[in-house]
Design a protein around this motif. Structure first.
Motif, mmCIF file in Angstrom:
data_model
loop_
_atom_site.group_PDB
_atom_site.id
_atom_site.type_symbol
_atom_site.label_atom_id
_atom_site.label_comp_id
_atom_site.label_asym_id
_atom_site.label_seq_id
_atom_site.Cartn_x
_atom_site.Cartn_y
_atom_site.Cartn_z
ATOM 1 N N GLY A 36 5.623 1.060 13.376
ATOM 2 C CA GLY A 36 6.063 0.055 12.412
ATOM 3 C C GLY A 36 7.373 0.475 11.796
ATOM 4 O O GLY A 36 8.139 1.236 12.385
ATOM 5 N N SER A 37 7.553 0.000 10.572
ATOM 6 C CA SER A 37 8.780 0.319 9.858
ATOM 7 C C SER A 37 8.816 1.801 9.537
ATOM 8 O O SER A 37 7.834 2.520 9.699
ATOM 9 C CB SER A 37 8.829 -0.476 8.557
ATOM 10 O OG SER A 37 7.781 -0.020 7.717
ATOM 11 N N ASP A 40 6.115 2.584 7.153
ATOM 12 C CA ASP A 40 4.794 2.658 7.779
ATOM 13 C C ASP A 40 4.609 3.983 8.495
ATOM 14 O O ASP A 40 3.535 4.576 8.458
ATOM 15 C CB ASP A 40 4.618 1.523 8.789
ATOM 16 C CG ASP A 40 4.454 0.178 8.081
ATOM 17 O OD1 ASP A 40 4.167 0.207 6.863
ATOM 18 O OD2 ASP A 40 4.636 -0.856 8.738
ATOM 19 N N GLN A 43 3.962 6.565 5.979
ATOM 20 C CA GLN A 43 2.642 6.290 5.383
ATOM 21 C C GLN A 43 1.532 6.744 6.325
ATOM 22 O O GLN A 43 0.572 7.392 5.913
ATOM 23 C CB GLN A 43 2.525 4.795 5.084
ATOM 24 C CG GLN A 43 1.111 4.242 5.057
ATOM 25 C CD GLN A 43 0.461 4.373 3.684
ATOM 26 O OE1 GLN A 43 1.139 4.451 2.671
ATOM 27 N NE2 GLN A 43 -0.862 4.410 3.662
ATOM 28 N N ASN A 44 1.655 6.422 7.617
ATOM 29 C CA ASN A 44 0.609 6.787 8.572
ATOM 30 C C ASN A 44 0.501 8.296 8.737
ATOM 31 O O ASN A 44 -0.599 8.855 8.816
ATOM 32 C CB ASN A 44 0.877 6.148 9.938
ATOM 33 C CG ASN A 44 0.699 4.635 9.895
ATOM 34 O OD1 ASN A 44 0.166 4.103 8.910
ATOM 35 N ND2 ASN A 44 1.168 3.950 10.937
#
Lengths: 235, 315
Positions: A36-37, A40, A43-44
């Protein structure tokens, strides 16, 4: 104390099944999460590495309850070893263990998922992931000293899964109802994730989550000390 | 946990008893496990604490080791609070319950415990040898049989070279041969001037292996002394022979005789001095065919002592 820490680490190293099992879930989750971005990706990475670290520090704590039921804590108490050294060594065990999921997920992140972090950001992320787990390691110790073996497992799982979900490690807080979102801000796991993400993105440590982490560190250290002293009377 | 300044100041243990228990009291809920236990053990003594299950032996031992404090009374080991003596490496202990922690080998575990005692600890192979587990050094402790585990726990008690060794029911789960070996190792350890305190409900173990026996029943010390003395207190020895036409009153008047019984055609005299009784029997020309003289065994002594205390007698 170093001798005791070595003994406990040796015991852990021989528990291949446990080590594998504790890594499988975060690794699997990480591999399933899509790309993703930039946000993301970070975050992941932080979510799964933090989830893995949380898992091992909590199970490290709950295994203390098992040790107690086997009479190990009592046996230690009957040696000249200082009781405080025993607790500190168990805490250090948790911190050593936490290196495994953090390192593994970060390697996958860097070389497989190509998370776009600069060298300095990587260092900051890794350090934040590692140091930030300390209050939760203390919580793990508390659970291990407070609960009987089977209860410790249940409480440990609740802590692990509950705090991860409510702390927005995987799902952002946006999907939560307002009151839960407000509450989540004080969740130590939320503080951990938020702190690590912000630091990883090269920002300054956010004031609220820094405060939340420090406050929980103090609170869980006090709880662990209380739990340890209380268990001494029964171990 | 509050230690008085006085006991803090008595840091030296020269001349202090190895164990000193003063009027210990401990209750668990409404169960009064220990009700005023008081005894002292001199350095170098081997003392058996003997009593039936539930007598308060283990509770006393746990308090001696500082695992929990007494509700009242005080304990000192070498003049120190128990936890302090443990921290100072003066105490090695073997408790009954508990398996051993998994995923370490026998050698690692004994070596680790020895290491916590510093330089006073004997070499690990020596300890393994003493506890007859040298062949198990490389085995994981969680893969051992009950008897093997018991010997490992015994090795852990000896591993630090502590001057006081406390063993709670050390031979439970051991076969006859292992038991014999364990007692031999224990006597060797004691022979070096060390103090040993062990609990048992095997009466002959107390008799065979201790200098002194402390009998505990219902949370109180009901007898304390050398095995011989305890047997004497409980009626000493028996002299038995065939029942013919002896006069019971005459028998009862013989020196040392406490009791005259006729059982299955035999006269059984309980006496505090069997030599004098037999000599007097012979002197009086009384018939005593199939004569048997036997020591009242500790079992009898024990039953007599515990039932006496159960009757609530002040004696």
């Amino acid at each position: 104390m170093p001798a005791y820490l070595r003994l406990e680490l040796r015991r852990l190293a021989r528990d291949g099944g446990y080590l594998m099992a504790s890594l499988v879930v975060p690794v699997a989750i990480y591999l399933f999460l899509g790309q993703g971005s930039h946000g993301d990706l970070v975050q992941n990475l932080v979510g799964t590495a933090g989830f893995g670290a949380l898992g091992v520090v909590v199970t490290n704590g709950t295994s203390i309850a098992e040790d107690r039921s086997r009479g190990w804590l009592r046996l230690l108490r009957l040696t000249p070893l200082s009781p405080l050294d025993v607790v500190v060594a168990r805490g250090l065990c948790a911190m050593v263990l936490a290196v495994l999921p953090i390192a593994l997920i970060s390697l996958l992140g860097a070389f497989y998922k190509h998370v776009p972090l600069g060298a300095g950001e990587w260092v900051a992320t890794l350090l934040a992931l590692w140091f930030g787990i300390a209050p939760l390691a203390l919580l793990g110790l508390s659970v291990g000293y407070l609960c009987e073996a089977r209860m410790a497992q249940v409480v440990g799982t609740l802590v692990y899964v509950g705090l991860s979900l409510l702390g927005g490690l995987f799902v952002g807080l946006d999907s939560f109802p307002g009151w839960l979102r407000a509450l989540a801000k004080f969740n130590p796991v939320y503080g951990y994730g938020e702190f690590t993400r912000k630091v990883g993105e090269g920002g300054a440590p956010p004031a609220l989550s820094t405060f939340v982490l420090l406050a929980w560190t103090a609170a869980f250290a006090a709880l662990a000390a209380f739990a340890y002293r209380r268990s001494g009377r029964y171990s | 946990m509050t230690k008085s300044a006085v006991s803090e100041a008595v840091a030296t243990d020269a001349g202090a008893p190895a164990v000193s228990c003063e009027d210990l009291v401990k209750s668990f809920g409404r169960v009064e496990a220990v009700r005023g236990v008081r005894f002292a053990v001199r350095p170098g003594e081997t003392v058996a604490v003997l009593g039936p299950n539930g007598a308060g032996k283990s509770t006393t031992v746990h308090m001696m080791l500082g695992l929990f404090p007494p509700d009242a009374g005080s304990i000192e080991l070498f003049g120190m609070a128990p936890e302090k003596a443990v921290r100072a490496g003066r105490v090695g202990a073997m408790l009954q319950e508990g398996q051993l922690v998994p995923r370490v080998t026998v050698g690692e575990l004994v070596g680790f415990v020895a290491g916590t005692y510093g330089s006073q600890a004997p070499a690990v192979p020596h300890t393994l040898e003493l506890a007859q587990i040298a062949d198990l050094a490389g085995r994981r402790v969680d893969k051992l049989s009950g008897g093997q585990m018991q010997r490992v726990r015994f090795a852990l008690a000896l591993a630090g070279g502590a001057r006081l060794v406390v063993l709670d029911e050390p031979t439970a789960a051991l076969d006859v041969e292992s038991r014999r070996q364990l007692w031999k190792a224990m006597r060797d350890y004691a022979a070096k001037g060390n103090t040993v305190v062990f609990t048992t409900h095997y009466l002959e173990e107390a008799d065979d292996n201790a200098d002194r026996i402390i009998v505990i029943a219902k949370g109180q010390v009901i007898a304390d002394g050398p095995a011989e003395e305890i047997k004497k207190a409980a009626g000493g020895r028996t002299v038995a022979f065939r029942h013919e036409d002896q006069d019971p009153d005459e028998l009862a008047a013989l020196p040392g005789v406490n009791e005259v019984k006729v059982l299955h055609g035999r006269v059984v005299l309980t006496t505090t001095d069997s030599d004098a009784t037999v000599a007097a029997l012979a002197g009086a020309g009384l018939p005593m065919r199939d004569l048997e003289v036997a020591g009242a065994d500790l079992e009898d002594a024990f039953v007599a002592l515990t039932s006496a205390s159960a009757e609530g007698g002040a004696g």
